[in-house]
Structure formats: C-alpha cells, structure tokens
Design a protein around this motif. Sequence first.
Motif, PDB file in Angstrom:
ATOM      1  N   LYS A  74      28.476 -25.991 -26.470  1.00 30.88           N
ATOM      2  CA  LYS A  74      28.482 -25.746 -25.025  1.00 30.88           C
ATOM      3  C   LYS A  74      27.154 -26.045 -24.346  1.00 30.88           C
ATOM      4  O   LYS A  74      27.108 -26.301 -23.157  1.00 30.88           O
ATOM      5  CB  LYS A  74      28.949 -24.334 -24.710  1.00 30.88           C
ATOM      6  CG  LYS A  74      27.936 -23.246 -24.939  1.00 30.88           C
ATOM      7  CD  LYS A  74      28.483 -21.906 -24.469  1.00 30.88           C
ATOM      8  CE  LYS A  74      27.475 -20.813 -24.682  1.00 30.88           C
ATOM      9  NZ  LYS A  74      27.982 -19.520 -24.217  1.00 30.88           N
ATOM     10  N   ARG A  98      31.577 -30.947 -24.994  1.00 29.53           N
ATOM     11  CA  ARG A  98      30.707 -29.908 -24.445  1.00 29.53           C
ATOM     12  C   ARG A  98      31.584 -28.842 -23.804  1.00 29.53           C
ATOM     13  O   ARG A  98      32.044 -28.961 -22.672  1.00 29.53           O
ATOM     14  CB  ARG A  98      29.723 -30.483 -23.425  1.00 29.53           C
ATOM     15  CG  ARG A  98      28.660 -29.458 -23.039  1.00 29.53           C
ATOM     16  CD  ARG A  98      27.600 -30.026 -22.138  1.00 29.53           C
ATOM     17  NE  ARG A  98      28.086 -30.438 -20.852  1.00 29.53           N
ATOM     18  CZ  ARG A  98      28.283 -29.620 -19.805  1.00 29.53           C
ATOM     19  NH1 ARG A  98      28.045 -28.334 -19.916  1.00 29.53           N
ATOM     20  NH2 ARG A  98      28.707 -30.098 -18.664  1.00 29.53           N
ATOM     21  N   THR A  99      31.828 -27.795 -24.578  1.00 28.93           N
ATOM     22  CA  THR A  99      32.633 -26.674 -24.110  1.00 28.93           C
ATOM     23  C   THR A  99      32.315 -25.457 -24.965  1.00 28.93           C
ATOM     24  O   THR A  99      31.681 -25.568 -26.013  1.00 28.93           O
ATOM     25  CB  THR A  99      34.145 -27.000 -24.171  1.00 28.93           C
ATOM     26  OG1 THR A  99      34.877 -25.982 -23.484  1.00 28.93           O
ATOM     27  CG2 THR A  99      34.648 -27.111 -25.594  1.00 28.93           C
ATOM     28  N   ASP A 100      32.766 -24.318 -24.531  1.00 23.65           N
ATOM     29  CA  ASP A 100      32.626 -23.090 -25.284  1.00 23.65           C
ATOM     30  C   ASP A 100      33.557 -23.139 -26.499  1.00 23.65           C
ATOM     31  O   ASP A 100      34.742 -23.426 -26.362  1.00 23.65           O
ATOM     32  CB  ASP A 100      32.977 -21.908 -24.378  1.00 23.65           C
ATOM     33  CG  ASP A 100      32.847 -20.595 -25.085  1.00 23.65           C
ATOM     34  OD1 ASP A 100      33.880 -20.082 -25.566  1.00 23.65           O
ATOM     35  OD2 ASP A 100      31.723 -20.078 -25.172  1.00 23.65           O
TER      36      ASP A 100
END
Length: 182
Positions: A74, A98-100
């Motif tokens: 992230k 790109r993320t949690d």
Amino acid sequence: MRIVSGNLRGRTLKLPKDMPVRPTTDMAREALFNILNSRYYFDELEVLDLFSGTGAISFEFLSRGVINVCSIEKNPKCAELIRENAKGFQLENINVIRTDAMKFIETSRKSYDLIFADPPFELSQEDYDSIYEKIFQNNLLSPSGLLIMEHNKSKVFSGKELYLSTRKYGKVHFSFFGREEL
C-alpha cells in the motif's frame, strides 16, 4: 540488500533510506528458500506476496523462475520502488498492486500456489488471525499450496487447523500453513 539465489543472485535491490519497512534478513530469506527448494518446482508456481515492502521476497521468487508474482504493497514509495527494481532487472512477470493487503484478500478470488505474508510486527494477534482466516475463507490458496506468515515471537499459530510448523531465524519467525505436509 542482495538477492541470495537464482538467476538474479548477487544483484542489489535499490532501497531508499526513508522507507517505513522491515526487510526480511538475508539469512532468513536463504533459510526459507532452502525449505521451499525441497518442496517445489518454482517454474510451476504462481505467488502472492502480501505486505511486500521492499519486494525482496518477490524478487527471490522471480529469481528462481516462478510463473509470476502478484506483489501487494500500500505504501506508494515502496510500490514504485518494486516497479523500478523489476524494470531494472528486466522482469515482466511481476504485477505490483498498490493497495491495502487486507482489502486485497477480502476481494480477490484468484488462487495462488504460494502466499507469503509479512504484515507489520506491531499488528495484533487478532489481525494476523484475520489474515489467515480471510486467505482460507476466500480460497486464495490452491489445494496443494502453502501459506507462509512472517512474524515475531509474540505471535502463536500452533492451534490453527492448517498449521504445519514454525521456524525461527534470529528474530524472524516463519509459520507454515497448508493441506499437505511440509
């Protein structure tokens, strides 16, 4: 930080000094991959790397010839750095998202042969348990797959249904989960 084995062995990863990560040590990575070498043909694996940080684990898998790696991070600086290193190594079989990581495992429906999760050590046992539960609830791990969680000594997983073992390398612990013996 250097890649410890495979066709990228000895290559150095670019690492800015201000990144908020705790990279897995060379010794721990080497020990982990010694375990995996006896179990897998890397060129048959699809890998999910959760909480990728520097991407060192992703690059170790890629160096050994996996089909592909999905790298979840992230932090925008970390994700961009993974992309830059992949470009520098001329690797195309890595997908950096790109993320949690928690959101990803809640919504993803793709199955992986191997999942490596290295959450921040300061997360609670309940958070670690949630990662484990969501991976298996959402069938993210293939039937013969292996989940590896990196953690510190305060986390305990021996009571989990698919728990196989925990190995300790310095301050780093790897717990293994799956339906087949390690």
